[in-house]
Design a protein around this motif. Structure first.
Motif, PDB file in Angstrom:
ATOM      1  N   GLU A 134      -9.723  -1.052  -6.018  1.00 24.76           N
ATOM      2  CA  GLU A 134      -8.530  -1.006  -6.882  1.00 24.76           C
ATOM      3  C   GLU A 134      -7.363  -0.287  -6.225  1.00 24.76           C
ATOM      4  N   GLN A 135      -7.407  -0.110  -4.908  1.00 30.25           N
ATOM      5  CA  GLN A 135      -6.359   0.633  -4.217  1.00 30.25           C
ATOM      6  C   GLN A 135      -5.008  -0.046  -4.446  1.00 30.25           C
ATOM      7  N   THR A 136      -4.027   0.722  -4.890  1.00 27.08           N
ATOM      8  CA  THR A 136      -2.682   0.225  -5.146  1.00 27.08           C
ATOM      9  C   THR A 136      -1.990  -0.093  -3.824  1.00 27.08           C
ATOM     10  N   THR A 195      -2.845   7.834  -6.582  1.00 24.47           N
ATOM     11  CA  THR A 195      -3.330   6.927  -5.529  1.00 24.47           C
ATOM     12  C   THR A 195      -3.676   7.753  -4.307  1.00 24.47           C
ATOM     13  N   GLU A 196      -4.951   7.767  -3.962  1.00 24.86           N
ATOM     14  CA  GLU A 196      -5.434   8.573  -2.840  1.00 24.86           C
ATOM     15  C   GLU A 196      -6.502   7.822  -2.071  1.00 24.86           C
ATOM     16  N   THR A 238      -2.115  10.167   0.472  1.00 23.77           N
ATOM     17  CA  THR A 238      -1.559   9.922  -0.851  1.00 23.77           C
ATOM     18  C   THR A 238      -0.544   8.798  -0.781  1.00 23.77           C
ATOM     19  N   GLY A 239      -0.508   8.011  -1.859  1.00 22.22           N
ATOM     20  CA  GLY A 239       0.414   6.892  -1.955  1.00 22.22           C
ATOM     21  C   GLY A 239       1.674   7.280  -2.697  1.00 22.22           C
ATOM     22  N   GLU A 296       2.609   6.158  -5.605  1.00 27.30           N
ATOM     23  CA  GLU A 296       2.364   6.324  -7.033  1.00 27.30           C
ATOM     24  C   GLU A 296       1.378   7.466  -7.253  1.00 27.30           C
ATOM     25  N   ALA A 334      -7.120  -4.366   0.318  1.00 25.20           N
ATOM     26  CA  ALA A 334      -8.113  -3.601  -0.439  1.00 25.20           C
ATOM     27  C   ALA A 334      -9.371  -4.436  -0.711  1.00 25.20           C
ATOM     28  N   TYR A 336       0.530   4.836   2.438  1.00 25.88           N
ATOM     29  CA  TYR A 336      -0.191   6.085   2.198  1.00 25.88           C
ATOM     30  C   TYR A 336      -0.003   6.988   3.415  1.00 25.88           C
ATOM     31  N   SER A 390     -10.629   2.010  -1.845  1.00 27.29           N
ATOM     32  CA  SER A 390     -11.187   1.535  -3.113  1.00 27.29           C
ATOM     33  C   SER A 390     -10.786   0.078  -3.334  1.00 27.29           C
TER      34      SER A 390
END
Length: 167
Positions: free
Chosen positions: A150-152, A112-113, A106-107, A109, A52, A156, A148
């Motif tokens: 901040e992507q988790t 999270t997209e 989508t992830g 969690e 990320a 995905y 992003s």
């Protein structure tokens, strides 16, 4: 007597020569049945592993080559980077459109997209239209993924739907 014969003749010939106010014309009628357009489910579009970092965009072009808007996102991936590939069969010389709407991956969690937009190439045609050949034609689909900062971390997933229709 001559007057009566002349009047009678005038009435008979006037009636015989009068029209009823209609006319008729004809035209040929034809129809051609065209084979239905079809598309086979494709191979996967795979962006591979990504860091990320500060975020950015990752592109997989229709040839399966990956590029980054931010080189800090790049990491060697064990998965093969691939563009999606579909087989489209349309009647010879008939134009058709290709539609590929954007999606969101989508992830695991909630919340999270990552949005993905798509590009396509069907034997050199990249404007969303093509002409059938009667044989299967290869449609390649690439994508642009927005990541992003901040992507988790995680996997995905999503599914792209490609629509083809005669014009």
């Amino acid at each position: 007597m001559k007057k009566i014969t002349f009047i009678l003749f005038a009435l008979i010939s006037g009636t015989a020569l009068a029209q009823d106010g209609t006319a008729k014309g004809t035209a040929d009628v034809s129809a051609e049945i065209v084979t239905p357009i079809k598309i086979n489910n494709g191979t996967a579009l795979n962006f591979g592993s990504i860091v990320a970092a500060e975020g950015g965009k990752v592109r997989v072009n229709t040839e399966g080559t990956r590029t980054f808007s931010n080189t800090n996102m790049e990491v060697i991936t064990v998965d093969a980077i691939t563009a999606a590939s579909f087989e489209v069969t349309a009647a010879d010389q008939y134009s058709y459109s290709i539609s590929i709407p954007s999606i969101v991956l989508t992830g695991e969690e909630e919340g999270t997209e990552m949005p993905v937009s798509f590009t396509q190439d069907l034997e050199g045609e990249t404007d969303g239209t093509a002409t059938g050949s009667g044989d299967a034609q290869t449609l390649k689909v690439g994508g642009l993924l927005t990541v992003s900062s901040e992507q988790t971390a995680g996997t995905y997933e999503g599914e792209v739907t490609v629509t083809v229709a005669y014009e």
